[in-house]
Design a protein around this motif. Structure first.
Motif, PDB file in Angstrom:
ATOM      1  N   PHE A  52       0.818  -1.203   0.000  1.00 45.39           N
ATOM      2  CA  PHE A  52       0.000   0.000   0.000  1.00 45.39           C
ATOM      3  C   PHE A  52       0.859   1.262   0.000  1.00 45.39           C
ATOM      4  N   ASP A  53       1.970   1.244   0.750  1.00 46.42           N
ATOM      5  CA  ASP A  53       2.814   2.427   0.915  1.00 46.42           C
ATOM      6  C   ASP A  53       4.284   2.017   0.827  1.00 46.42           C
ATOM      7  N   GLY A  54       4.887   2.203  -0.326  1.00 45.82           N
ATOM      8  CA  GLY A  54       6.277   1.833  -0.543  1.00 45.82           C
ATOM      9  C   GLY A  54       7.281   2.752   0.126  1.00 45.82           C
ATOM     10  N   ASP A  55       6.821   3.865   0.714  1.00 48.03           N
ATOM     11  CA  ASP A  55       7.714   4.835   1.344  1.00 48.03           C
ATOM     12  C   ASP A  55       7.832   4.666   2.858  1.00 48.03           C
ATOM     13  N   LEU A  56       7.246   3.605   3.404  1.00 48.27           N
ATOM     14  CA  LEU A  56       7.252   3.461   4.850  1.00 48.27           C
ATOM     15  C   LEU A  56       8.578   2.933   5.384  1.00 48.27           C
ATOM     16  N   TRP A  57       8.798   3.178   6.655  1.00 40.94           N
ATOM     17  CA  TRP A  57       9.964   2.691   7.386  1.00 40.94           C
ATOM     18  C   TRP A  57       9.516   1.537   8.286  1.00 40.94           C
ATOM     19  N   VAL A  58      10.409   0.576   8.521  1.00 40.72           N
ATOM     20  CA  VAL A  58      10.179  -0.461   9.517  1.00 40.72           C
ATOM     21  C   VAL A  58      11.421  -0.514  10.402  1.00 40.72           C
TER      22      VAL A  58
END
Length: 125
Positions: A92-98
């Motif tokens: 859904f969101d390729g710009d997220l951080w984990v």
């Protein structure tokens, strides 16, 4: 009006703060430097995991709109369930951080919406 910390700065401070407590943290997925959503994967000693995600804007008071507040999406689930949830979010969101954090308690490290975490103002700007 205050401005929200850039995601890269928030993550760097989070990792540093975890290490300063004697716990371990690692960036699993590097997202957008400026404003990527930040997910925290909390790993417990027993192998269970919790997933903490950005709290919806609707849960934030107007004065907290520039803060990064979290909510728990999964609590003490198995690692595969957490990994599946992260994979869904990344589609859904390729710009997220984990950020993976190996610690039994993190309420004093990240602020939770609606909770009473120990807040020294470190991440509230």
């Amino acid at each position: 009006m205050t401005t929200r910390l850039r995601s890269a700065v928030f993550v760097a401070a989070l990792v540093r703060r975890v290490f300063s407590r004697g716990d371990f943290a690692a960036v699993e997925v590097k997202g957008a430097e400026e404003a990527g959503a930040i997910f925290v994967r909390q790993i417990f000693r027993d192998g269970r995991e919790s997933l903490h995600a950005p709290a919806p804007q609707s849960l934030l008071a107007p004065e907290d709109r520039d803060s990064r507040l979290f909510e728990t999406r999964l609590d003490r689930a198995d690692a595969a369930t957490v990994a599946e949830a992260i994979a869904r979010e990344r589609r859904f969101d390729g710009d997220l951080w984990v950020v993976a954090v190996e610690a039994d308690e993190i309420g004093d490290i990240i602020p939770f919406a609606g909770g009473e975490p120990e807040d020294d103002g470190f991440f509230r700007r």
